[in-house]
Design an enzyme around this catalytic site. Sequence first.
Site, PDB file in Angstrom:
ATOM      1  N   ASP A 151      19.534  53.705  35.387  1.00 15.66           N
ATOM      2  CA  ASP A 151      18.340  54.571  35.330  1.00 15.66           C
ATOM      3  C   ASP A 151      17.164  53.793  34.749  1.00 15.66           C
ATOM      4  OD1 ASP A 151      16.688  56.749  35.407  1.00 15.66           O
ATOM      5  OD2 ASP A 151      17.730  57.886  33.859  1.00 15.66           O
ATOM      6  N   ASP A 160      16.239  56.866  42.592  1.00 12.02           N
ATOM      7  CA  ASP A 160      16.474  57.019  41.154  1.00 12.02           C
ATOM      8  C   ASP A 160      17.970  57.245  40.971  1.00 12.02           C
ATOM      9  OD1 ASP A 160      16.347  57.370  38.476  1.00 12.02           O
ATOM     10  OD2 ASP A 160      14.940  59.056  38.499  1.00 12.02           O
TER      11      ASP A 160
HETATM   12  N1  BES Z   1      17.085  59.597  36.605  1.00 15.60           N
HETATM   13  C1  BES Z   1      16.677  60.825  36.001  1.00 15.60           C
HETATM   14  C2  BES Z   1      16.734  62.016  36.946  1.00 15.60           C
HETATM   15  C3  BES Z   1      18.097  62.282  37.544  1.00 15.60           C
HETATM   16  C4  BES Z   1      19.122  62.724  36.735  1.00 15.60           C
HETATM   17  C5  BES Z   1      18.298  62.129  38.896  1.00 15.60           C
HETATM   18  C6  BES Z   1      20.359  62.976  37.295  1.00 15.60           C
HETATM   19  C7  BES Z   1      19.543  62.404  39.462  1.00 15.60           C
HETATM   20  C8  BES Z   1      20.579  62.829  38.651  1.00 15.60           C
HETATM   21  C9  BES Z   1      15.236  60.691  35.514  1.00 15.60           C
HETATM   22  O1  BES Z   1      14.912  59.406  35.104  1.00 15.60           O
HETATM   23  C10 BES Z   1      15.070  61.607  34.330  1.00 15.60           C
HETATM   24  O2  BES Z   1      15.670  61.424  33.317  1.00 15.60           O
HETATM   25  N2  BES Z   1      14.211  62.619  34.497  1.00 15.60           N
HETATM   26  C11 BES Z   1      13.958  63.566  33.454  1.00 15.60           C
HETATM   27  C12 BES Z   1      12.837  64.494  33.832  1.00 15.60           C
HETATM   28  C13 BES Z   1      11.470  63.866  33.765  1.00 15.60           C
HETATM   29  C14 BES Z   1      10.427  64.831  34.281  1.00 15.60           C
HETATM   30  C15 BES Z   1      11.124  63.427  32.361  1.00 15.60           C
HETATM   31  C16 BES Z   1      15.201  64.422  33.213  1.00 15.60           C
HETATM   32  O3  BES Z   1      16.032  64.533  34.105  1.00 15.60           O
HETATM   33  O4  BES Z   1      15.289  64.991  32.145  1.00 15.60           O
HETATM   34 ZN    ZN Z   2      15.623  57.962  36.331  1.00 11.95          ZN
END
Ligand code: BES
Ligand code: ZN
Length: 441
Positions: free
Chosen positions: A246, A308
């Site tokens: 990630d 992602d």
């Molecule tokens: N990689 C994650 C999102 C993700 C999680 C995609 C699980 C597929 C499966 C992303 O980097 C992340 O952590 N996003 C945040 C939200 C963002 C708006 C800060 C999250 O999921 O909390």
């Molecule tokens: Zn991510």
Amino acid sequence: MKPKLSSALPLLSLPGILLLSLLTVVLGGLAPRASADEAQTWITLGADAFATLQEDADVTRGRHPLTNYGESSDVVMTRVPTRVLADISAKIHTAHRRCGGFMAHRTLQQAQEALDRAGAADRGAPIAYILDRQAQVQQLADQVQEAPILATMASLSNDFNNRYHAHPSGTSASEWIRNRWQSYALGRSDVIVELVSHPGATSQPSVVLTIPGTTLPDEVIVLGAHLDSIAGGTSNPDFLAPGADDDASGIAVLSEVIRVTLAGDFRPQRTVSFMGYAAEEVGLVGSQAIATAYRAAGTNVVAVLQFDLAAFNGSTEDFGLLTDRTNSTLTTFVTELIDTYQPTLLWTLTACGYGCSDHASWHAQGYPTAMPTEARFGEHNQAIHTTSDTVATLNNSAAHAAKFARLGVAFAVEIGIDGGGEIFANGFEEGSTNGWSSTTR
Ligand code: BES
Ligand code: ZN
């Protein structure tokens, strides 16, 4: 499509809300633990998360149950005391394994707009996505290798093991990626590689490599991933955040697509841009800035693909294709690319349930997006956002990520080339079978 309003409040109009607010103020004294004039915040969240909050009176102290002010496409609009936002975040995190998991809005109007966007019917697609470049795709996809993908993931997660947006090494990581992409573009004077800064939002720049289109340069295709990482939350910027999966995996996939296409002298008719976004982990900051600027400039982005999480093989299926904040026409096209070019692989549909990555920034601006991710949501790598998100946790393997790179090549070639024109610098006609093999270096 207009969002379906809650039956509890059939006339959701501004005067109605004002009347309701007045009533709340007048009757406020009846609520035992909420003061009438305490600050309130409009939020939108998944219907499942809303249900979770309704089950737990403690979380929304004194404002229980919450009022459903309107809903659309599994998104609910409600209003909560500002002081309980952190508790709500923690509750959603434990119950649904999401961080954040809701969007806070400064005004009712902004909340309503978010609801409208969630409910917006698929806007169709701005162009026809046609699968007709099999020889070219196959030729290039065969050049994808695991070793360079693993090397990129290892460099980012070891040498830049804290890419937190506000950390100095987060900026060094942007520069490293820029340099790597520049090295792939040597000998291609038409290709532009740049750092895009986001003044006032973050010190971390995004990285953009653009191959200008030859005959349809105003039609733009975007392939993206986020370059920042996070662990230990926003309060401790020094917390080690290797982010191998990630999302060094997404950057490594982009890098391999760039390496292979440029080595194959790919000269698309449409403009193809590769984007490493800054500060995704703190609210999609880099991608929001870019997507907003593209919309303001009236740029015609015809397809957006987000990578992602690409390296952890957590489900029986190889790809989880998000159904939320994505375009179903484009997503269907992605399934056809998988079925055609990697016919032994499996895909499934899945949902984050919230704007979990940078595709949401483009979707919010009305652009068509698709997001293939490593697994079904929930079966993804559980080490993300921890110090254990390393290449060791990925068994030092880029085998899974290589599937995404082959898909990225197919996406760039099939949408980048519309057909009917001359696509190679050496003058080969599109559709000829020998044009690509002879230019592979
Ligand atoms: N990689 C994650 C999102 C993700 C999680 C995609 C699980 C597929 C499966 C992303 O980097 C992340 O952590 N996003 C945040 C939200 C963002 C708006 C800060 C999250 O999921 O909390
Ligand atoms: Zn991510």
